[in-house]
Design an enzyme around this catalytic site. Structure first.
Site, short mmCIF file in Angstrom:
data_model
loop_
_atom_site.label_atom_id
_atom_site.label_comp_id
_atom_site.label_asym_id
_atom_site.label_seq_id
_atom_site.Cartn_x
_atom_site.Cartn_y
_atom_site.Cartn_z
N HIS A 46 0.87 -1.31 0.06
CA HIS A 46 -0.06 0.03 0.18
C HIS A 46 0.93 1.16 -0.13
O HIS A 46 1.65 1.31 -0.91
CB HIS A 46 -0.95 -0.17 1.11
CG HIS A 46 -2.02 0.95 1.44
ND1 HIS A 46 -2.41 1.65 0.09
CD2 HIS A 46 -2.80 1.21 2.42
CE1 HIS A 46 -3.31 2.64 0.68
NE2 HIS A 46 -3.69 2.13 1.78
N HIS A 87 -2.48 -2.25 -9.95
CA HIS A 87 -3.36 -1.70 -9.05
C HIS A 87 -4.68 -2.40 -8.93
O HIS A 87 -5.01 -3.16 -9.79
CB HIS A 87 -3.82 -0.36 -9.43
CG HIS A 87 -4.36 0.61 -8.40
ND1 HIS A 87 -5.62 0.52 -7.87
CD2 HIS A 87 -3.82 1.51 -7.48
CE1 HIS A 87 -5.93 1.46 -6.84
NE2 HIS A 87 -4.80 1.98 -6.82
N ASP A 147 2.55 5.42 -6.82
CA ASP A 147 3.81 5.13 -5.62
C ASP A 147 5.28 4.83 -6.68
O ASP A 147 6.31 5.24 -6.20
CB ASP A 147 3.74 3.97 -5.04
CG ASP A 147 2.82 3.98 -3.92
OD1 ASP A 147 1.58 3.96 -4.29
OD2 ASP A 147 3.16 4.42 -2.92
C1 SDX Z 1 -1.53 2.13 -3.39
O1 SDX Z 1 -6.29 0.81 -3.40
C2 SDX Z 1 -5.65 1.91 -3.70
O2 SDX Z 1 -6.32 2.76 -3.94
C3 SDX Z 1 -4.18 2.10 -3.09
C4 SDX Z 1 -3.67 3.38 -3.50
C5 SDX Z 1 -4.31 4.70 -2.84
O3 SDX Z 1 -4.01 5.73 -3.50
O4 SDX Z 1 -4.59 4.40 -1.51
O5 SDX Z 1 -3.72 3.57 -4.94
C6 SDX Z 1 -2.23 3.38 -3.34
O6 SDX Z 1 -1.25 1.40 -2.54
C7 SDX Z 1 -1.09 1.99 -4.75
C8 SDX Z 1 -0.35 0.48 -5.13
C9 SDX Z 1 1.01 0.53 -4.27
N1 SDX Z 1 1.50 -1.00 -4.29
C10 SDX Z 1 2.32 -1.45 -5.06
O7 SDX Z 1 2.79 -0.67 -6.01
C11 SDX Z 1 2.73 -2.93 -4.60
C12 SDX Z 1 2.75 -3.60 -6.09
N2 SDX Z 1 1.43 -3.80 -6.44
C13 SDX Z 1 1.07 -5.18 -6.44
O8 SDX Z 1 1.45 -5.83 -5.26
C14 SDX Z 1 -0.51 -5.15 -6.80
O9 SDX Z 1 -0.53 -4.82 -7.98
C15 SDX Z 1 -1.46 -4.41 -5.73
C16 SDX Z 1 -1.48 -5.17 -4.57
C17 SDX Z 1 -1.34 -2.96 -5.76
C18 SDX Z 1 -2.94 -4.84 -6.47
O10 SDX Z 1 -3.06 -6.31 -6.40
P1 SDX Z 1 -4.26 -7.28 -6.74
O11 SDX Z 1 -5.41 -6.39 -7.29
O12 SDX Z 1 -4.47 -8.03 -5.67
O13 SDX Z 1 -3.70 -8.00 -7.91
P2 SDX Z 1 -2.96 -9.37 -7.88
O14 SDX Z 1 -1.88 -9.40 -6.62
O15 SDX Z 1 -4.07 -10.51 -7.98
O16 SDX Z 1 -1.93 -9.57 -9.20
C19 SDX Z 1 -2.63 -9.92 -10.39
C20 SDX Z 1 -1.57 -10.43 -11.07
C21 SDX Z 1 -0.53 -11.64 -10.60
O17 SDX Z 1 0.02 -12.21 -11.54
P3 SDX Z 1 -0.32 -13.79 -11.42
O18 SDX Z 1 0.35 -14.33 -10.07
O19 SDX Z 1 -1.58 -13.95 -11.79
O20 SDX Z 1 0.37 -14.33 -12.70
O21 SDX Z 1 -0.49 -9.38 -11.56
C22 SDX Z 1 0.66 -9.52 -10.99
C23 SDX Z 1 0.38 -10.55 -9.93
O22 SDX Z 1 1.57 -11.35 -9.78
N3 SDX Z 1 1.08 -8.21 -10.18
C24 SDX Z 1 2.53 -7.92 -10.28
C25 SDX Z 1 2.30 -6.80 -9.59
N4 SDX Z 1 1.27 -6.51 -9.36
C26 SDX Z 1 0.31 -7.44 -9.57
N5 SDX Z 1 3.56 -8.57 -10.64
C27 SDX Z 1 4.53 -7.95 -10.36
N6 SDX Z 1 4.83 -6.74 -9.99
C28 SDX Z 1 3.62 -6.17 -9.50
N7 SDX Z 1 3.79 -4.74 -9.12
#
Ligand code: SDX
Length: 377
Positions: free
Chosen positions: A222, A261, A312
């Site tokens: 997050h 996201h 981020d």
């Molecule tokens: C913020 O919710 C909000 O609004 C938050 C926010 C706010 O203003 O409050 O916008 C702020 O928190 C932004 C997000 C910051 N976090 C990150 O950048 C961390 C990296 N991102 C991920 O962990 C992920 O994208 C999430 C947690 C943000 C969202 O994850 P989801 O919706 O649960 O998606 P998922 O984990 O199910 O991923 C789907 C696929 C997966 O691949 P498979 O396993 O199906 O092959 O996408 C991949 C994931 O592995 N994936 C990533 C990735 N994000 C998703 N792979 C590599 N790097 C990434 N960053």
């Protein structure tokens, strides 16, 4: 719960509350605060004006904005016992832990502001004004410098930068931070805001709700992602190693922070705006290294995973160019998001419903108690 119910892990796509505060169009990549597009607010508004918009649901008149500015300035100073408490905390503490502790302590030192209900707008103002002072106090102490006198002449963003670096920012630096605060102010029912609303839905007080939110925002999935996004650039070292380091990370099925996201399926509009500001600030500082490296990173992650940047990815690199230490990136996120958290808490108080989902029980249901001396060693 009946066993045929489907568990929606992470409450993904579950609509939990009605809210008039923020609208996110995940497919179209649009973000509106109370109906106003974030791109227009980033271009024409200020953080103080956006705070007013989130709390009161409308843009302020000039006199209302001037009044809010003066109230926030008057609420910056910390009570002496809190200042002393911050000075007793280990200087290697995580600044998000310092913030969480300071907010909790303030509730005890100023109980009148920490009660549930509509009067909590006072608590919203107090926390919004005081968070930069908490960060500044801790920062000065851990670098062995005396606390800075407050500067009532500085805006919220200008004062935040001054409290952290000890220097007044340039016009471009101050505006870049003001825009970053606008962009981070609210984001509908993200994890930390949800935590705040769950706390408020029990009729707990606003300071407890913000304490819950700070603990939630700290997580690297997050708010903590901005710090890790910069750490990856440091690991790469320079533009030439971005492809190699990022593809290796993805090959290990590791997350590349700053991408993906839960709601946006295209680029986060805040990322688009911050990328432009990273270029502006970098150009004025004669340092486009992080901009160039992030452009390469963006190309690689989209090619390999079809993912787009979120806010981020760029915020930490902008703050680094402003001279902000890396472990203060997420606290800056909190300085802004406290306006959204408190707006949602006030909205919850106005239309309260205890938030209590269910769990699908998957354990055994027919075990008989065995006395301890018959359970073996
Ligand atoms: C913020 O919710 C909000 O609004 C938050 C926010 C706010 O203003 O409050 O916008 C702020 O928190 C932004 C997000 C910051 N976090 C990150 O950048 C961390 C990296 N991102 C991920 O962990 C992920 O994208 C999430 C947690 C943000 C969202 O994850 P989801 O919706 O649960 O998606 P998922 O984990 O199910 O991923 C789907 C696929 C997966 O691949 P498979 O396993 O199906 O092959 O996408 C991949 C994931 O592995 N994936 C990533 C990735 N994000 C998703 N792979 C590599 N790097 C990434 N960053």
């Amino acid at each position: 719960m009946a066993s045929n119910e489907v568990v929606q892990r992470g409450l993904q796509d579950i609509v939990a509350v009605e809210s008039h505060i923020t609208f996110i169009d995940g497919k179209g990549g649009r973000l509106l605060y109370e109906g106003y597009d974030i791109r227009e607010l980033a271009d024409r508004s200020t953080f103080e004006e956006v705070a007013y918009l989130l709390w009161y649901g409308r843009l302020p008149t000039r006199s209302q904005l001037d009044d809010l500015r003066q109230r926030l300035v008057s609420l910056r100073p910390l009570p002496e016992p809190l200042a002393k408490l911050i000075d007793t905390l280990p200087t290697d503490s995580n600044p998000m832990d310092v913030l969480r502790t300071a907010v909790s302590a303030l509730a005890m030192l100023e109980p009148s502001e920490a009660q549930p209900g509509p009067n909590s707008i006072g608590g919203a103002l107090r926390l919004t004004a005081a968070l930069p002072s908490m960060i500044g106090r801790f920062q000065r102490r851990r670098v062995g410098l005396a606390p800075l006198k407050d500067r009532p002449d500085l805006s919220h963003a200008e004062n935040l930068l001054y409290q952290i670096t000890g220097k007044e920012g340039t016009e471009i630096e101050n505006r870049a931070l003001d825009v970053a605060l606008i962009l981070h102010a609210d984001h509908e029912l993200n994890a930390s805001t949800f935590a705040a609303r769950v706390t408020a839905s029990t009729l707990s007080d606003l300071y407890s709700a913000v304490t819950s939110a700070i603990g939630t925002l700290k997580g690297p999935l997050h708010g903590g992602a901005n710090e890790r996004a910069v750490e990856l650039l440091l690991e790469c070292g320079d533009l030439g190693r971005v492809e190699e380091v990022v593809t290796a990370k993805l090959a290990r099925h590791e997350r590349v922070m700053g991408f993906g996201h839960r709601v946006y399926k295209v680029e986060d509009p805040r990322a688009t705006i911050l990328r432009a500001w990273l270029h502006t600030v970098g150009e004025s500082a004669g340092n486009l290294k992080s901009y160039d490296m992030l452009e390469k990173e963006r190309e690689v992650v989209h090619r390999e995973k079809g993912l787009y940047p979120n806010v981020d990815l760029y915020s930490g690199s902008v703050y680094a160019l402003l001279g902000v230490p890396k472990d203060l990136f997420t606290p800056i996120f909190a300085v802004s998001r406290v306006t959204g958290w408190t707006a949602h808490v006030l909205e919850e108080y106005r239309d309260l419903r205890l938030i209590r989902p269910s769990a699908l029980y998957v354990g055994p249901t027919d075990l008989t108690y065995v006395p301890i001396d018959q359970r073996g060693s």
